[in-house]
Design a protein around this motif. Structure first.
Motif, PDB file in Angstrom:
ATOM      1  N   TYR A 170       0.892  -1.224   0.042  1.00 25.43           N
ATOM      2  CA  TYR A 170       0.076   0.053  -0.128  1.00 25.43           C
ATOM      3  C   TYR A 170       0.665   1.305   0.065  1.00 25.43           C
ATOM      4  O   TYR A 170       2.168   1.197   0.236  1.00 25.43           O
ATOM      5  N   GLY A 171       0.106   2.414  -0.166  1.00 23.40           N
ATOM      6  CA  GLY A 171       0.820   3.583  -0.145  1.00 23.40           C
ATOM      7  C   GLY A 171      -0.434   4.678   0.139  1.00 23.40           C
ATOM      8  O   GLY A 171      -1.241   4.261   0.628  1.00 23.40           O
ATOM      9  N   SER A 172      -0.239   5.861  -0.377  1.00 25.51           N
ATOM     10  CA  SER A 172      -1.507   6.858  -0.232  1.00 25.51           C
ATOM     11  C   SER A 172      -1.318   7.791  -1.112  1.00 25.51           C
ATOM     12  O   SER A 172      -0.494   7.993  -2.015  1.00 25.51           O
ATOM     13  N   LEU A 173      -2.639   8.434  -1.309  1.00 23.06           N
ATOM     14  CA  LEU A 173      -2.856   9.622  -2.266  1.00 23.06           C
ATOM     15  C   LEU A 173      -2.228  10.807  -1.445  1.00 23.06           C
ATOM     16  O   LEU A 173      -1.893  10.736  -0.437  1.00 23.06           O
ATOM     17  N   LYS A 174      -1.909  11.845  -2.375  1.00 27.86           N
ATOM     18  CA  LYS A 174      -1.376  13.090  -1.630  1.00 27.86           C
ATOM     19  C   LYS A 174      -2.255  13.697  -0.558  1.00 27.86           C
ATOM     20  O   LYS A 174      -1.671  14.165   0.535  1.00 27.86           O
ATOM     21  N   ASN A 175      -3.633  13.168  -0.548  1.00 30.55           N
ATOM     22  CA  ASN A 175      -4.421  13.807   0.569  1.00 30.55           C
ATOM     23  C   ASN A 175      -4.594  12.856   1.763  1.00 30.55           C
ATOM     24  O   ASN A 175      -5.216  12.931   2.699  1.00 30.55           O
ATOM     25  N   GLY A 176      -3.576  11.893   1.703  1.00 27.72           N
ATOM     26  CA  GLY A 176      -3.603  10.829   2.874  1.00 27.72           C
ATOM     27  C   GLY A 176      -4.374   9.685   2.874  1.00 27.72           C
ATOM     28  O   GLY A 176      -4.135   8.563   3.402  1.00 27.72           O
ATOM     29  N   LYS A 177      -5.341   9.354   1.808  1.00 26.75           N
ATOM     30  CA  LYS A 177      -6.107   8.413   1.721  1.00 26.75           C
ATOM     31  C   LYS A 177      -5.102   6.909   1.186  1.00 26.75           C
ATOM     32  O   LYS A 177      -4.354   7.237   0.462  1.00 26.75           O
ATOM     33  N   ILE A 178      -5.480   5.972   2.068  1.00 27.10           N
ATOM     34  CA  ILE A 178      -4.773   4.896   1.883  1.00 27.10           C
ATOM     35  C   ILE A 178      -4.953   4.183   0.618  1.00 27.10           C
ATOM     36  O   ILE A 178      -6.440   4.054   0.373  1.00 27.10           O
ATOM     37  N   VAL A 179      -4.217   3.765  -0.403  1.00 23.63           N
ATOM     38  CA  VAL A 179      -4.458   3.064  -1.564  1.00 23.63           C
ATOM     39  C   VAL A 179      -3.523   1.867  -1.688  1.00 23.63           C
ATOM     40  O   VAL A 179      -2.457   1.701  -1.259  1.00 23.63           O
ATOM     41  N   THR A 180      -4.153   0.694  -1.979  1.00 20.96           N
ATOM     42  CA  THR A 180      -3.314  -0.443  -2.197  1.00 20.96           C
ATOM     43  C   THR A 180      -2.891  -0.983  -3.732  1.00 20.96           C
ATOM     44  O   THR A 180      -3.575  -0.404  -4.879  1.00 20.96           O
ATOM     45  N   PHE A 181      -1.943  -1.629  -4.094  1.00 17.14           N
ATOM     46  CA  PHE A 181      -1.758  -2.362  -5.162  1.00 17.14           C
ATOM     47  C   PHE A 181      -2.938  -3.383  -5.357  1.00 17.14           C
ATOM     48  O   PHE A 181      -3.317  -3.863  -4.522  1.00 17.14           O
ATOM     49  N   SER A 182      -2.653  -4.023  -6.727  1.00 16.99           N
ATOM     50  CA  SER A 182      -3.534  -5.250  -6.719  1.00 16.99           C
ATOM     51  C   SER A 182      -2.936  -6.267  -6.070  1.00 16.99           C
ATOM     52  O   SER A 182      -1.832  -6.138  -5.439  1.00 16.99           O
TER      53      SER A 182
END
Ligand code: ASP
Length: 439
Positions: A170-182
């Motif tokens: 995982y990582g995040s968007l600039k606004n801090g929202k967590i995003v995962t890879f597939s």
């Protein structure tokens, strides 16, 4: 030496596996940056923590009770922490996860917690710094990584730490929202870290001793590939062979950092080295064999096709306009075939065929949906005489009818089309003539 070491879910599924991981890390001073997955399966009947987290998110989104499921996840971590004799508590983390799920944080956030928590436990166990991937892996949107910003952030943060654990996936968007890879995306995180810190090597630790010459479900006890180039790997992976996430090679292959696939349960085994270039010849002439069932070939026949300028383009346009990508296009003087994935083609079949009839006016069209493709891949095939001869002699000997042959212009691969029913036999026959005969 600076090494980035990524450990998959089965390598970190229990306290016992954590101990193996720590032994591997401590055995080499260079293993400074560690990328863990979430705890995977401890046995074949077990459930991965990531799947349990997706289930929690699903229940929460439907307004259903998820506390029991979250409790099971908590127990898994507690068992690991206790087994390792650690004095840490994840209570505050679990309270926060429950609160965020309540607030509708969603499935990406939930899934990311598997790696986040495992990273915290592993960092405590190793005595390494914990660097939250949310601060160093940056996404542009929920589907797209921002690689340049990620390299910058990783380099900047990791320069502060001699040794660190960066959770995968995982990582995040600039606004801090967590995003995962597939799924399986921790492999990508490992590769990004390796590139960002200019590692000498990226070690990817899993539960097999490397990349096999042929699918072990088809060829029992297949030999391991000791050295493979990125290009060869891409050819094999494209045809279905997998040990790593398919996007994991790009960050390191672009700058020539090698990947070593290693087995946590057999650390002495050499594993597979994936390199940009090598002078090493492969032991068996071929490097690997991979394949897939489920292709369709559409063959067009037209008298004096050789003079019908534009007919190839018009046929391909019909596929393009209906969003179907083609795999191969073998041709004769008055014929050519377009080979596509059957499931993609089936959805648009009638529209595509009608368009080809209209734009190409073929004398005859033939559709064959019983096609499996096999790729025989090897950087050494180019300079070895008789390779094609050996492949086809082996297939004839195994009574396999060859429906199609296509040799890539790089001479890195030969693609062979056979009936779906002949698929396994064909792979075994090719394996035997190159590998068994050489042993
Ligand atoms: N834990 C995630 C998965 O199960 C990511 C990974 O293991 O790489 O897909």
């Amino acid at each position: 030496m600076k090494k980035v070491v990524k450990f998959g879910g089965s390598s970190l599924a229990s306290a016992e596996q954590f101990q193996k991981v720590a032994n591997i890390i401590h055995a080499d001073e260079g293993r400074r940056y560690v990328v863990p997955s979430a705890p995977g399966k401890r046995n074949s009947g077990d459930t991965k923590v990531t799947d349990m987290l997706y289930k929690c998110a699903d229940l929460a989104s439907q307004g259903k009770a998820y506390a029991k499921e979250l409790g099971k996840i908590k127990s898994r971590y507690e068992e690991i922490i206790k087994g390792l004799g650690l004095k840490i508590s994840l209570k505050a983390d679990f309270d926060e996860i429950a609160k965020k799920l309540e607030d509708g944080a969603g499935s990406m956030f939930a899934a990311s917690r598997g790696e986040y928590l495992n990273g915290k436990v592993l960092a405590a166990y190793l005595g390494y710094e914990f660097v939250d991937a949310a601060n160093v892996v940056r996404f542009k949107d929920e589907e797209t990584l921002d690689p340049e910003e990620t390299y910058r952030l990783l380099a900047e943060h990791l320069k502060e730490h001699e040794r660190a654990v960066v959770p995968g996936f995982y990582g995040s968007l600039k606004n801090g929202k967590i995003v995962t890879f597939s799924r399986g995306g921790s492999d990508i995180t490992g590769s990004l870290v390796a590139r960002a810190i200019k590692a000498d090597i990226y070690e990817n630790w899993t539960d097999v001793s490397g990349f096999m010459v042929a699918d072990p479900r088809i060829v029992k006890n297949s030999e391991v590939i000791h050295t493979i180039t990125y290009k060869e790997l891409r050819e094999l992976a494209y045809m279905g062979a997998s040990v790593m996430h398919e996007d994991a090679t790009f960050p390191v292959s672009q700058v020539g950092i090698p990947i070593n696939i290693k087995n946590t349960n057999d650390p002495e085994a050499e594993g597979t080295m994936i390199v940009a270039q090598t002078s090493k010849t492969s032991k068996y002439t071929i490097t690997g064999i991979a394949g897939q069932k489920g292709f369709t070939s559409i063959t067009l026949e037209k008298n004096k096709m050789n003079a019908a300028i534009g007919i190839g383009r018009k046929a391909l346009q019909a596929f393009e306009e209906h969003g179907v990508s083609f795999e191969h296009m073998p041709s004769g003087i008055d014929t050519f075939s377009v080979i596509v994935h059957q499931d993609e083609f089936a959805k648009k079949e009638q529209q595509i065929l009608a368009q080809i009839e209209e734009s190409c006016e073929p004398d005859h069209m033939d559709i064959d949906s019983d096609l499996a493709l096999i790729a025989v891949v090897g950087r050494c095939m180019k300079s070895a005489r008789g390779t094609a001869g050996r492949i086809f002699a082996a297939l004839a000997h195994a009574h396999v009818n060859v429906k199609m042959i296509d040799q890539g212009s790089s001479e890195l691969n030969v693609i062979i089309g056979v009936s779906n029913d002949d698929f396994e036999n064909a792979i075994k026959a090719i394996y035997d003539i190159f590998v068994e005969a050489a042993l």
